[in-house]
Design an enzyme around this catalytic site. Structure first.
Site, short mmCIF file in Angstrom:
data_model
loop_
_atom_site.label_atom_id
_atom_site.label_comp_id
_atom_site.label_asym_id
_atom_site.label_seq_id
_atom_site.Cartn_x
_atom_site.Cartn_y
_atom_site.Cartn_z
N SER A 145 0.84 -1.20 0.00
CA SER A 145 0.00 0.00 0.00
C SER A 145 0.88 1.25 0.00
CB SER A 145 -0.95 -0.06 1.20
OG SER A 145 -1.98 0.88 1.04
N ASP B 237 -10.00 -5.76 -3.38
CA ASP B 237 -9.43 -4.74 -2.50
C ASP B 237 -10.37 -3.55 -2.41
OD1 ASP B 237 -7.85 -2.51 -1.54
OD2 ASP B 237 -6.05 -3.60 -2.12
N HIS C 140 -7.37 -5.96 0.94
CA HIS C 140 -6.19 -5.13 1.23
C HIS C 140 -5.45 -5.59 2.48
CE1 HIS C 140 -4.09 -1.46 0.08
NE2 HIS C 140 -4.06 -1.05 1.33
#
Lengths: 276, 276
Positions: A145, A221, A254
């Site tokens: 991320s 995600d 995620h």
């Protein structure tokens, strides 16, 4: 480098060190996994950059990476995600300030004094690691991320410094998404001309070194369409002829469940480059 | 059984369910890992009992067990460690009350109304799992620390119900150590004659079924000499001719780094019995 945690794991040691960072002007913690082979030889290092809100703990407790690092004889180094301490500037919200350093060198106040994560990750931390640990000097880099953004940007900006690079669900184009725009406005200022130097999708156009990029992105995600949008990196790589392996993993979100599922592939990828 | 979390992991799904427990008189959460094979067939189940202070989350986020469950086609079920909710009795300290149910049926007030984790784990939860999930009815059980005590006691008290049992750093003799004495005094009363029925080192003497016990214990465990002392189980098993494989793992502590290192061995052990 004072060792403050020391726990046996997969035949090696999962440690945490605390040290004074001259670059960041504060005390920092960094997690280090030493695989069993480190008892008798120097080994290459994979640097892992974590995402928003994380500390040095998230990756080492949740990713299950130690098994693969032990298998491949690779040291894992997982630093914190921002400078820390009472005299370090902070902001409300999880996406700016502490826990959200974005792996850049801030130029704006009140951030410029401490928020220099780029210099810390690229120069100061490897120098410490290579001086104090059985590290050979061969380096690779990965992250998740915000840390995926960090890994890509750092590798692209530092030709010759890393043998390989990969990312999980990275922020590939921070100049075009809310997380990045908020952070860059604060850390780099309103003038967007300064932003491109910290955006992987911009950097590939002029990268001196065509280090292949390995990116895994979960198809389920929750941030895919708002903050991540890997197609921007894909388009930039296609235009620049920069090698990219972008793997869309259907259903994955995620979280660290996604990372834990594919971290073995990534460590194998890095180990191949590091031991070549 | 309402599904409240659903995350892809190792080709399957790491879920969390919430449900009303009639036995405990409260809402409970339970984590369930469904490996990829569960999409097309019923599978055996390994129940995991966590230790003091844990919820249904610790095992699923830190043990790295999903990889092995996917490899072996075993469902993982990890319940919470006590009844929960505002009307459930609690105490100060981490080792009594919520997060510290000790997998027994309490007889003393104010605990008796809700603290019936034995009945929940042995009867109510498997009935729910086998009614609502692709579970075949074959069961094994394992756990850590307080949960290792729970796994051993439950298997020893429930002949024929489990195909295999194992434990990490279990409290093998709760009647003889501070954690167990505090909990048993509260839950079962001052009369120690009621305690032996919940102590694995006592139960092996009269166990109807000689189910082999697999126990891993870290040699660097900070609770080894005060709370765990596996030699008491070893002596009881020797005296009773009860099969025990006790593995002392030098250097390992009481943490999930220890569990993550050896959980693959345990899941392989259970899978062999469950698929036999």
């Amino acid at each position: 480098m004072e060792r403050i945690e020391h726990r046996a794991a997969f035949g090696g040691w999962q440690d945490v060190y605390q040290h004074r960072s001259a670059v960041l002007g504060c005390e920092m913690k960094v997690a280090v996994y030493l695989p069993p082979q480190a008892a008798t030889q120097t080994l290459p290092v994979l640097y892992w950059l974590s995402g928003l809100t994380c500390t040095e703990q998230n990756f080492i407790t949740k990713a299950g990476a130690q098994r693969y690092a032990a298998e491949h004889g690779v040291i894992l180094v997982a630093p914190d995600t921002s400078p820390r301490g009472d005299d370090v500037a902070d902001a409300e919200g999880y996406d700016l300030g502490k826990g959200a350093g974005f792996y850049l060198n801030a130029t704006e106040q009140p951030w410029a004094a401490h928020y220099r994560m780029y210099d810390y990750i690229v120069d100061e931390l490897p120098a410490l690691v290579e001086a104090h640990l059985p590290a050979s000097g061969a380096r690779s880099i990965s992250g998740h991320s915000m840390g995926g953004h960090g890994a890509l940007v750092i590798a692209l900006k530092s030709p010759g410094r890393y043998r390989s690079v990969s990312a999980f669900s990275p922020i590939v184009a921070p100049t075009r998404v809310p997380w990045g725009q908020k952070a860059f406005t604060a850390y780099l200022g309103e003038d967007r001309s300064a932003w491109a130097a910290w955006d992987a999708s911009e950097l590939v156009a002029t990268a001196e070194e065509k280090l292949p990029l390995l990116v895994d992105q979960g198809g389920g995600d929750e941030f895919l369409d708002t903050q991540l949008q890997p197609q921007w990196l894909q388009a930039a790589c296609t235009a620049a002829g920069h090698p990219l392996q972008l793997r869309l993993q259907p259903g994955y979100d995620h979280s660290y469940y996604f990372i834990s599922t594919f971290i073995g592939d990534h460590i194998a990828h890095h180990a191949k480059a590091l031991h070549a």
